[in-house]
Design a protein around this motif. Sequence first.
Motif, mmCIF file in Angstrom:
data_model
loop_
_atom_site.group_PDB
_atom_site.id
_atom_site.type_symbol
_atom_site.label_atom_id
_atom_site.label_comp_id
_atom_site.label_asym_id
_atom_site.label_seq_id
_atom_site.Cartn_x
_atom_site.Cartn_y
_atom_site.Cartn_z
ATOM 1 N N PRO A 60 0.839 -1.202 0.000
ATOM 2 C CA PRO A 60 0.000 0.000 0.000
ATOM 3 C C PRO A 60 0.878 1.258 0.000
ATOM 4 O O PRO A 60 2.025 1.234 0.450
ATOM 5 C CB PRO A 60 -0.782 -0.115 1.308
ATOM 6 C CG PRO A 60 0.066 -0.961 2.190
ATOM 7 C CD PRO A 60 0.793 -1.905 1.275
ATOM 8 N N ASN A 61 0.311 2.372 -0.480
ATOM 9 C CA ASN A 61 1.060 3.624 -0.420
ATOM 10 C C ASN A 61 0.869 4.261 0.965
ATOM 11 O O ASN A 61 0.100 3.772 1.784
ATOM 12 C CB ASN A 61 0.656 4.571 -1.560
ATOM 13 C CG ASN A 61 -0.787 5.026 -1.476
ATOM 14 O OD1 ASN A 61 -1.324 5.277 -0.387
ATOM 15 N ND2 ASN A 61 -1.441 5.159 -2.614
ATOM 16 N N PHE B 265 -2.002 5.093 6.294
ATOM 17 C CA PHE B 265 -2.588 5.960 7.316
ATOM 18 C C PHE B 265 -4.101 5.822 7.373
ATOM 19 O O PHE B 265 -4.688 5.835 8.454
ATOM 20 C CB PHE B 265 -2.164 7.414 7.096
ATOM 21 C CG PHE B 265 -0.870 7.748 7.782
ATOM 22 C CD1 PHE B 265 -0.857 8.414 8.980
ATOM 23 C CD2 PHE B 265 0.344 7.356 7.233
ATOM 24 C CE1 PHE B 265 0.333 8.696 9.636
ATOM 25 C CE2 PHE B 265 1.536 7.629 7.865
ATOM 26 C CZ PHE B 265 1.537 8.299 9.075
ATOM 27 N N GLU B 266 -4.739 5.679 6.234
ATOM 28 C CA GLU B 266 -6.190 5.514 6.209
ATOM 29 C C GLU B 266 -6.592 4.247 6.961
ATOM 30 O O GLU B 266 -7.585 4.224 7.688
ATOM 31 C CB GLU B 266 -6.683 5.435 4.763
ATOM 32 C CG GLU B 266 -8.187 5.370 4.627
ATOM 33 C CD GLU B 266 -8.609 5.362 3.170
ATOM 34 O OE1 GLU B 266 -9.495 4.574 2.829
ATOM 35 O OE2 GLU B 266 -8.042 6.137 2.370
ATOM 36 N N THR B 267 -5.803 3.208 6.816
ATOM 37 C CA THR B 267 -6.112 1.929 7.452
ATOM 38 C C THR B 267 -5.708 1.888 8.925
ATOM 39 O O THR B 267 -6.472 1.442 9.770
ATOM 40 C CB THR B 267 -5.386 0.783 6.713
ATOM 41 O OG1 THR B 267 -5.770 0.804 5.350
ATOM 42 C CG2 THR B 267 -5.733 -0.559 7.313
ATOM 43 N N MET B 268 -4.516 2.367 9.243
ATOM 44 C CA MET B 268 -3.964 2.169 10.585
ATOM 45 C C MET B 268 -4.176 3.325 11.554
ATOM 46 O O MET B 268 -4.159 3.107 12.763
ATOM 47 C CB MET B 268 -2.466 1.864 10.481
ATOM 48 C CG MET B 268 -2.156 0.553 9.843
ATOM 49 S SD MET B 268 -0.384 0.218 9.983
ATOM 50 C CE MET B 268 -0.218 -1.148 8.869
ATOM 51 N N ASP B 269 -4.329 4.535 11.070
ATOM 52 C CA ASP B 269 -4.451 5.696 11.958
ATOM 53 C C ASP B 269 -5.854 5.740 12.562
ATOM 54 O O ASP B 269 -6.710 6.505 12.144
ATOM 55 C CB ASP B 269 -4.139 6.984 11.202
ATOM 56 C CG ASP B 269 -4.030 8.192 12.121
ATOM 57 O OD1 ASP B 269 -3.970 8.014 13.355
ATOM 58 O OD2 ASP B 269 -4.004 9.316 11.602
ATOM 59 N N VAL B 270 -6.058 4.910 13.572
ATOM 60 C CA VAL B 270 -7.383 4.726 14.170
ATOM 61 C C VAL B 270 -7.933 6.031 14.745
ATOM 62 O O VAL B 270 -9.101 6.359 14.540
ATOM 63 C CB VAL B 270 -7.334 3.633 15.269
ATOM 64 C CG1 VAL B 270 -8.680 3.472 15.940
ATOM 65 C CG2 VAL B 270 -6.868 2.316 14.676
ATOM 66 N N ASP B 271 -7.101 6.794 15.438
ATOM 67 C CA ASP B 271 -7.587 8.030 16.058
ATOM 68 C C ASP B 271 -7.515 9.239 15.124
ATOM 69 O O ASP B 271 -7.856 10.351 15.505
ATOM 70 C CB ASP B 271 -6.857 8.320 17.361
ATOM 71 C CG ASP B 271 -5.356 8.467 17.203
ATOM 72 O OD1 ASP B 271 -4.861 8.483 16.044
ATOM 73 O OD2 ASP B 271 -4.658 8.566 18.225
ATOM 74 N N GLU C 297 2.695 3.096 18.233
ATOM 75 C CA GLU C 297 3.098 1.693 18.146
ATOM 76 C C GLU C 297 1.904 0.758 18.321
ATOM 77 O O GLU C 297 1.885 -0.330 17.771
ATOM 78 C CB GLU C 297 4.179 1.371 19.181
ATOM 79 C CG GLU C 297 4.836 0.042 18.953
ATOM 80 C CD GLU C 297 6.111 -0.152 19.750
ATOM 81 O OE1 GLU C 297 6.758 -1.197 19.550
ATOM 82 O OE2 GLU C 297 6.480 0.725 20.548
ATOM 83 N N THR C 298 0.888 1.192 19.062
ATOM 84 C CA THR C 298 -0.305 0.345 19.232
ATOM 85 C C THR C 298 -1.180 0.319 17.987
ATOM 86 O O THR C 298 -1.986 -0.592 17.818
ATOM 87 C CB THR C 298 -1.149 0.815 20.436
ATOM 88 O OG1 THR C 298 -1.546 2.166 20.233
ATOM 89 C CG2 THR C 298 -0.381 0.689 21.732
ATOM 90 N N GLU C 299 -1.036 1.305 17.098
ATOM 91 C CA GLU C 299 -1.854 1.363 15.885
ATOM 92 C C GLU C 299 -1.268 0.558 14.728
ATOM 93 O O GLU C 299 -2.008 0.120 13.855
ATOM 94 C CB GLU C 299 -2.026 2.825 15.419
ATOM 95 C CG GLU C 299 -2.903 3.659 16.322
ATOM 96 C CD GLU C 299 -2.973 5.107 15.879
ATOM 97 O OE1 GLU C 299 -4.095 5.617 15.756
ATOM 98 O OE2 GLU C 299 -1.902 5.725 15.660
ATOM 99 N N VAL C 300 0.041 0.383 14.713
ATOM 100 C CA VAL C 300 0.677 -0.249 13.558
ATOM 101 C C VAL C 300 0.761 -1.758 13.718
ATOM 102 O O VAL C 300 0.632 -2.308 14.811
ATOM 103 C CB VAL C 300 2.087 0.325 13.290
ATOM 104 C CG1 VAL C 300 2.016 1.782 12.931
ATOM 105 C CG2 VAL C 300 3.004 0.104 14.470
ATOM 106 N N LEU D 105 4.999 7.499 14.362
ATOM 107 C CA LEU D 105 5.533 7.488 13.010
ATOM 108 C C LEU D 105 4.783 8.509 12.180
ATOM 109 O O LEU D 105 3.552 8.491 12.116
ATOM 110 C CB LEU D 105 5.384 6.103 12.369
ATOM 111 C CG LEU D 105 6.053 4.928 13.079
ATOM 112 C CD1 LEU D 105 5.824 3.644 12.309
ATOM 113 C CD2 LEU D 105 7.532 5.187 13.282
ATOM 114 N N SER D 106 5.533 9.400 11.552
ATOM 115 C CA SER D 106 4.937 10.381 10.648
ATOM 116 C C SER D 106 5.012 9.835 9.229
ATOM 117 O O SER D 106 5.720 8.864 8.952
ATOM 118 C CB SER D 106 5.697 11.705 10.736
ATOM 119 O OG SER D 106 7.017 11.537 10.242
#
Length: 104
Positions: free
Chosen positions: A41-42, A47-53, A60-63, A82-83
């Motif tokens: 994925p790009n 970010f769309e998938t993992m950036d829950v908040d 680290e809890t999101e990735v 992570l940015s």
Amino acid sequence: MKSNMLKLLIVLMVSSFVSSCKSTNETTNSKARGKGNQGPPNIDQIFETMDVDKDGKLSETEVKGPLKNDFSKIDTNSDGFLSKEEIEKAPKPNRQRPQQGRRQ
């Protein structure tokens, strides 16, 4: 009566054939557009998938996956997130394709 049944059977067979062709065509088109399981994925998709908040950074809890495994290496400023820039600069994971068995 037999004629009507035969016509109905033909209509059902044709409709089934058309439906299966449409489904195959949609799958092919979605892969051609880059959807499906075509490569990594790009950054925006990550970010769309993992950036829950939805704060624009990944904790680290999101990735998961390679980002989680190498979190401290990718988090170059050690802020615990992570940015997009850090992920863009991160070394790409070593993805080896499974070896296919030889046919004899």
